[in-house]
Enzyme design. Structure first.
Site, short mmCIF file in Angstrom:
data_model
loop_
_atom_site.label_atom_id
_atom_site.label_comp_id
_atom_site.label_asym_id
_atom_site.label_seq_id
_atom_site.Cartn_x
_atom_site.Cartn_y
_atom_site.Cartn_z
N HIS A 1 7.84 4.16 -9.32
CA HIS A 1 6.56 3.94 -8.63
C HIS A 1 5.73 5.21 -8.71
O HIS A 1 6.24 6.31 -8.91
CB HIS A 1 6.79 3.54 -7.17
CG HIS A 1 7.20 4.70 -6.29
ND1 HIS A 1 6.31 5.41 -5.53
CD2 HIS A 1 8.42 5.25 -6.05
CE1 HIS A 1 6.95 6.36 -4.87
NE2 HIS A 1 8.23 6.28 -5.16
N CYS A 2 4.41 5.02 -8.58
CA CYS A 2 3.49 6.16 -8.46
C CYS A 2 2.91 6.10 -7.05
O CYS A 2 3.53 5.57 -6.14
CB CYS A 2 2.41 6.11 -9.54
SG CYS A 2 1.40 4.63 -9.47
N ALA A 3 1.72 6.62 -6.85
CA ALA A 3 1.16 6.70 -5.50
C ALA A 3 0.82 5.33 -4.92
O ALA A 3 0.84 5.14 -3.71
CB ALA A 3 -0.09 7.57 -5.50
#
Length: 652
Positions: free
Chosen positions: A31-33
């Site tokens: 995942h990213c932000a």
């Protein structure tokens, strides 16, 4: 995590696992932000439409061969933790995920992606040259400019600037290609300098026979000492070869003499290959591509133009369109005119016409309006992916209407002999690149008018036979996701009633304030996470835009969730894709739960090092959960300081 949340996220995880094709179809997850990113063995097994209705999901799309599900800042961390744990993939990083995604690409896809990466890196310079060329062409046709010494002088300098950039484009391509394929970029620059050395006969003069060409004999081969001006294909090949030579000699040369000998051997062998093998092969390939395109215009006529513009956006779907940049550059170098640019531009605007057609058919549907309007705005600036994947392909018949509109625009391009003097930008900004000869600007507008009208009308016509009714998400009980969101917002609505009439947010970083639409990331620019504003920072510091509390600081330190004292939630995100840095170059001065005052320093980051690593350092501030009944007013783009100047206002 409390029991109720855990139960909810377990249900989301279970549903997602089923909708992406089961646990056995999941190759990796990270995942990213804001997004949960999943690599699947077979993307066709994923039910993307059903994933859109998963609890808490705000959107889904496929990019970089990853299924990316938008949950939003903070929330995605918890969803990922449960999903990854339930699928035994807890410790995978984003870099690991990209490695898994790249394994799925076939050789052709890898080549296309590599070409795209090369031109993305140097696109700012290409755009500058193209726009300067267009500006010079406009000014050069004005009598009062030619009659005024100062204006004539300025236009001459503009012409010199644009010509210089295009003249040294092979050097830029060699640099970018060498960097992309893992070599030291300076060696790519060295090879580009050799290609354009003034010790060689100018390629254009040699082609016209106005300069004497010296021929050397090496290993029995005749080697003509001619420069590679306009040799874009040759530069691409040499960038690749230089990178591989650099890697080879770095491994083979003993460390004690590596610093001296490795670059020497790379340059020497690269230069020999340039003049004996790569140069002749690249020139032959370039000539073949250009001749084939010119043959198409001369022999297929209006049919060739209309087929290209009608089908070009189908090529975008495959990802093969990235190769057109190299072809356009070569076409300009060989002929001075680029007829592909207006053909691609009318193909793009026609898909925008199809979006408007679909919007007209469902003008009372709130969800369709929210989807179509931002997608059409993106089309105006040459970005069709939101329109293609969000609407036209999804509902099928609009893509057909758009292709027919594109073909009609191609007919106008042919009949008016429309071409561009550069490449790299299309649709509204692209008018600056139109060749002014023969009323080029007027013809550009007419061609685009025909294309957008054709796409619009054909979509309406096809919709009479192929359209299916869409549920209006604004109606009570018509959309289960809407019902869930309404339930979740009950508490927020209560809070919103208690906040003051107006809430102000001040400058949170020194620099240039820009519109969210100008951020070079589709998720931010299309406001998937919410509306807001952004700053091109002048220094590496981020401050609190108002009094409030820190909801969460990301582990990677590149983003922070903030809640104002009136309950408005914000996401401040430093840079684009900077999650990949894993916290390097960031220093956080606050922690979860801290009470902060307006103007208080929250995060410092090493701006120059992040930019040197290849990342955009723009800082979006997103209003992720604007209380119901409140609107957002944003300050126009300007230079801002910290704790001075209001950048946004929330009003009842």
């Amino acid at each position: 995590m409390d029991a109720n949340k855990r139960l909810r996220y377990d249900k989301i995880s279970e549903e997602l696992t089923k909708l992406v094709g089961g646990r056995e179809n999941i190759q990796g997850v990270a995942h990213c932000a804001t997004r949960l990113r999943i690599v699947l063995k077979d993307n066709d097994l994923a039910d993307l439409k059903a994933i859109e209705d998963v609890d808490l999901a705000k959107g889904v799309f496929v990019a970089g061969d990853q299924v990316q599900i938008i949950f939003g800042a903070g929330l995605v961390n918890d969803v990922y933790a449960v999903f990854a744990e339930n699928n035994n993939m807890k410790n995978m990083s984003l870099s690991d995920l990209k490695t898994e995604a790249n394994k799925k690409m076939n050789p052709l896809q890898r080549v296309i992606k590599a070409l795209s990466d090369v031109f993305v890196d140097i696109m700012p310079g290409i755009l500058a040259a193209a726009l300067l060329t267009g500006l010079s062409g406009v000014l050069g046709n004005m009598e009062f400019v030619r009659g005024n010494d100062t204006l004539y002088g300025i236009n001459t300098l503009i012409n010199i600037a644009s010509g210089a950039i295009f003249g040294f484009l092979p050097l830029a391509v060699a640099y970018s290609a060498c960097k992309r394929f893992g070599g030291r970029p300076i060696l790519g620059i060295v090879m580009g300098c050799i290609m354009l050395s003034n010790s060689l006969a100018d390629a254009y003069a040699a082609a016209q026979g106005t300069v004497e060409v010296t021929t050397l004999h090496i290993f029995g081969l005749g080697v003509e000492l001619v420069g590679f001006q306009g040799g874009i294909i040759v530069a691409l090949l040499m960038g690749f070869v230089t990178a591989k030579l650099d890697q080879f000699f770095e491994k083979k040369v003993p460390e004690v003499i590596r610093l001296l000998l490795s670059p020497l051997l790379t340059t020497l062998v690269g230069a020999l290959l340039l003049f004996t093998v790569i140069g002749p092969v690249g020139r032959g390939l370039s000539s073949g591509i250009t001749n084939a395109l010119v043959w198409m215009t001369q022999n297929l006529g209006v049919f060739g133009y209309s087929v290209f513009s009608g089908l070009q956006q189908l090529v975008v779907i495959t990802g093969l369109h990235h190769i057109f940049g190299a072809i356009e550059a070569q076409l300009l170098a060989d002929t001075g005119r680029n007829f592909l640019n207006p053909l691609m531009s009318v193909a793009i605007i026609a898909q925008g016409g199809a979006v408007l057609g679909y919007l007209f058919l469902h003008k009372k549907n709130t969800k369709i309006r929210e989807l179509c309007i931002p997608s059409f705005v993106s089309v105006l600036f040459g970005i069709t992916e939101p329109a293609l994947f969000g609407i036209n392909l999804r509902y099928r018949f609009p893509i057909i209407g758009g292709c027919i509109g594109g073909a009609l625009g191609g007919v106008v391009v042919y009949l008016t002999n429309l071409a561009a003097v550069g490449f790299g930008t299309t649709v509204v900004p692209g008018i600056a690149l139109a060749d002014p000869v023969g009323n080029g600007y007027v013809n550009y507008i007419i061609a685009h008018g025909v294309a957008i009208t054709g796409g619009f009308l054909m979509t309406l016509l096809l919709g009479r036979f192929m359209d299916k009714p869409q549920e209006d998400s604004s109606g009570a009980g018509n959309n289960k996701l809407q019902e869930k969101l309404q339930m979740e917002e009950t508490e927020e609505n209560r809070i919103a009633a208690e906040v003051p009439e107006k809430e102000e947010f001040y400058g949170y970083a020194k620099g240039q304030l820009i519109a969210m639409e100008d951020v070079k990331d589709e998720t931010f620019a299309n406001k998937v996470l919410g509306d807001g504003t952004a700053v091109l920072p002048a220094e590496g510091k981020v401050y609190a835009p108002a009094d409030g509390v820190i909801l969460s600081v990301f582990d990677t330190k590149h983003a922070i969730c903030f809640q104002s004292s009136c309950g408005t939630e914000l996401l401040i995100h430093i840079g684009v894709d900077t999650v990949n840095l894993k916290g390097e170059f960031f220093t956080v001065h606050v922690k979860d739960g801290d009470i902060v005052k307006k103007g208080q320093l929250m995060i410092e980051f090493e701006k120059e090092k992040i930019e040197k690593a290849g990342y955009d350092t723009v800082i979006p501030m997103i209003f992720t959960d604007l209380p119901q009944g409140r609107t957002l007013e944003k300050t126009a783009p300007c230079d801002i300081g910290v704790d001075t100047g209001i950048v946004a206002v929330c009003k009842k």
